[in-house]
Design a protein around this motif. Structure first.
Motif, short mmCIF file in Angstrom:
data_model
loop_
_atom_site.label_atom_id
_atom_site.label_comp_id
_atom_site.label_asym_id
_atom_site.label_seq_id
_atom_site.Cartn_x
_atom_site.Cartn_y
_atom_site.Cartn_z
N LYS A 188 0.85 -1.18 0.00
CA LYS A 188 0.00 0.00 0.00
C LYS A 188 0.89 1.24 0.00
N ILE A 189 1.18 1.73 -1.20
CA ILE A 189 2.05 2.89 -1.34
C ILE A 189 1.44 3.86 -2.34
N SER A 190 1.85 5.10 -2.24
CA SER A 190 1.48 6.10 -3.23
C SER A 190 2.60 6.17 -4.26
N LEU A 191 2.30 5.78 -5.48
CA LEU A 191 3.33 5.63 -6.51
C LEU A 191 4.10 6.94 -6.72
N LEU A 192 3.41 8.06 -6.86
CA LEU A 192 4.07 9.32 -7.17
C LEU A 192 5.01 9.76 -6.05
N LYS A 193 4.69 9.40 -4.82
CA LYS A 193 5.53 9.81 -3.69
C LYS A 193 6.84 9.01 -3.63
N THR A 194 6.93 7.94 -4.40
CA THR A 194 8.14 7.12 -4.36
C THR A 194 9.21 7.61 -5.32
N PHE A 195 8.86 8.53 -6.21
CA PHE A 195 9.82 9.02 -7.19
C PHE A 195 10.55 10.25 -6.64
N PRO A 196 11.85 10.37 -6.91
CA PRO A 196 12.60 11.56 -6.46
C PRO A 196 12.15 12.81 -7.21
N VAL A 197 12.54 13.97 -6.68
CA VAL A 197 12.07 15.25 -7.21
C VAL A 197 12.50 15.45 -8.66
N HIS A 198 13.74 15.06 -8.99
CA HIS A 198 14.23 15.31 -10.35
C HIS A 198 13.43 14.54 -11.40
N PHE A 199 12.78 13.47 -10.98
CA PHE A 199 11.92 12.70 -11.87
C PHE A 199 10.84 13.59 -12.48
N PHE A 200 10.25 14.44 -11.66
CA PHE A 200 9.15 15.30 -12.11
C PHE A 200 9.68 16.52 -12.87
N TYR A 201 10.82 17.04 -12.44
CA TYR A 201 11.38 18.21 -13.13
C TYR A 201 11.74 17.88 -14.58
N LEU A 202 12.19 16.65 -14.81
CA LEU A 202 12.63 16.25 -16.14
C LEU A 202 11.53 15.59 -16.97
N ALA A 203 10.35 15.41 -16.39
CA ALA A 203 9.26 14.72 -17.08
C ALA A 203 8.90 15.35 -18.43
N PRO A 204 8.92 16.69 -18.57
CA PRO A 204 8.60 17.27 -19.89
C PRO A 204 9.51 16.77 -21.00
N PHE A 205 10.76 16.48 -20.66
CA PHE A 205 11.68 15.97 -21.68
C PHE A 205 11.25 14.58 -22.17
N ALA A 206 10.67 13.79 -21.27
CA ALA A 206 10.18 12.46 -21.66
C ALA A 206 9.02 12.59 -22.65
N PHE A 207 8.09 13.49 -22.35
CA PHE A 207 6.96 13.72 -23.27
C PHE A 207 7.47 14.24 -24.61
N PHE A 208 8.43 15.13 -24.57
CA PHE A 208 8.99 15.67 -25.80
C PHE A 208 9.65 14.57 -26.62
N ALA A 209 10.40 13.70 -25.97
CA ALA A 209 11.07 12.60 -26.68
C ALA A 209 10.05 11.69 -27.36
N VAL A 210 8.97 11.37 -26.66
CA VAL A 210 7.95 10.49 -27.22
C VAL A 210 7.30 11.12 -28.45
N PHE A 211 6.86 12.37 -28.32
CA PHE A 211 6.18 13.03 -29.43
C PHE A 211 7.12 13.27 -30.61
N TYR A 212 8.34 13.65 -30.32
CA TYR A 212 9.31 13.90 -31.38
C TYR A 212 9.60 12.61 -32.15
N CYS A 213 9.86 11.52 -31.42
CA CYS A 213 10.20 10.25 -32.07
C CYS A 213 9.01 9.67 -32.82
N LEU A 214 7.82 9.81 -32.27
CA LEU A 214 6.64 9.31 -32.98
C LEU A 214 6.40 10.11 -34.26
#
Length: 278
Positions: A188-214
């Motif tokens: 019983k855990i909250s998934l988002l609370k288990t990720f470090p802060v930099h995970f969220f700061y860099l998340a836009p780059f992940a979305f950009f990579a997906v859309f760019y590559c697609l």
């Protein structure tokens, strides 16, 4: 070892012929930690990613290895030192196998090294094998339609040989699975609370990579994206399918796939800023 993965401990036994057993045990125990950046680099090169993506991806495994939000869910240094040796080694073999089987499907050529990586993966850990098997299924379909039949044939050939090589251990395991011990219950855990802060700061780059590559049909993005999506589904619904799929055991795949896509996004931005096409 009728109910657990034998390869890491077989390596310890072999190495103990050359070194004292306690030293051999330590060397193999940390093998997954030290091999992960290298296997990530090789994986990126196999799927034909341009510089500096392979090098940046290898570097991005360091925050993954040293993440401190858990001590026993797998792959990171804490989990490895807690005893999850097979899981750590299996993760490296998963990347080596996926990279080389992608390359084989592209070249329409069966290679023994890929088969050996696949055999090592199957005999190293369950979760890495399941995730890799799922990705392998979609590999033929992320290329031009005219290349799909030959890619399927290549992957099937290698897959059958891997299963035959592993049958001496897999068949007894499947036949006697009812005597094995259950994995337990979902945490019983909250998934988002288990990720470090930099995970969220860099998340836009992940979305950009997906859309760019697609958009530009860079098919390699389907591998980390599929790892993320499939792991996310198993994280929330896997336990309903089978008690084997404990949610926390999917956490390393979710984090790794995301941080890899974030790194790819950063590399693409760096390339575009220099007016160089990928």
């Amino acid at each position: 070892f009728q109910y657990y993965f034998p390869l890491p401990y077989f390596l310890i036994a072999i190495l103990s012929l050359l070194l004292p057993f306690n030293i051999a045990f330590r060397v193999v125990s940390i093998l997954g930690v030290f091999s992960l950046p290298v296997s990530t680099f090789i994986f990126c090169r196999c799927i034909k990613l341009p510089r500096p993506i392979p090098l940046l991806s290898a570097a991005s495994t360091l925050p993954f290895l040293f993440v401190s939000s858990h001590t026993m869910w797998g792959v990171n240094v804490y989990s490895t030192l807690a005893g999850m040796i097979a899981n750590s080694i299996g993760f490296s073999f998963m990347l080596l196998f996926l990279g080389h089987i992608y390359e084989d499907a592209e070249d329409r050529s069966c290679r023994m090294r890929t088969i050996l990586y696949g055999f090592s993966l199957v005999t190293s850990h369950f979760f890495t094998t399941v995730i890799a098997s799922t990705i392998v299924i979609i590999l033929p379909f992320i290329r031009r339609p005219t290349l799909i039949p030959q890619a399927i044939i290549t992957i099937l050939k290698e897959g059958v040989i891997i299963l035959l090589l592993s049958a001496w251990w897999l068949v007894p395991l499947i036949a006697k699975h009812e005597y094995s011990v259950d994995f337990g219950e979902n945490w019983k855990i909250s998934l988002l609370k288990t990720f470090p802060v930099h995970f969220f700061y860099l998340a836009p780059f992940a979305f950009f990579a997906v859309f760019y590559c697609l958009y530009y049909r860079i098919h390699s993005i389907y591998i980390p994206l599929s790892i993320f999506l499939f792991s996310l589904c198993l994280y929330f619904f896997g336990f309903k399918l089978s008690p084997v799929f404990i949610n926390i055991r999917l956490w390393p795949f979710l984090f790794f796939a995301t941080i890899i896509m974030e790194t790819w996004g950063i590399a693409i931005v760096l390339k575009l800023s220099k007016n160089k096409s990928l």
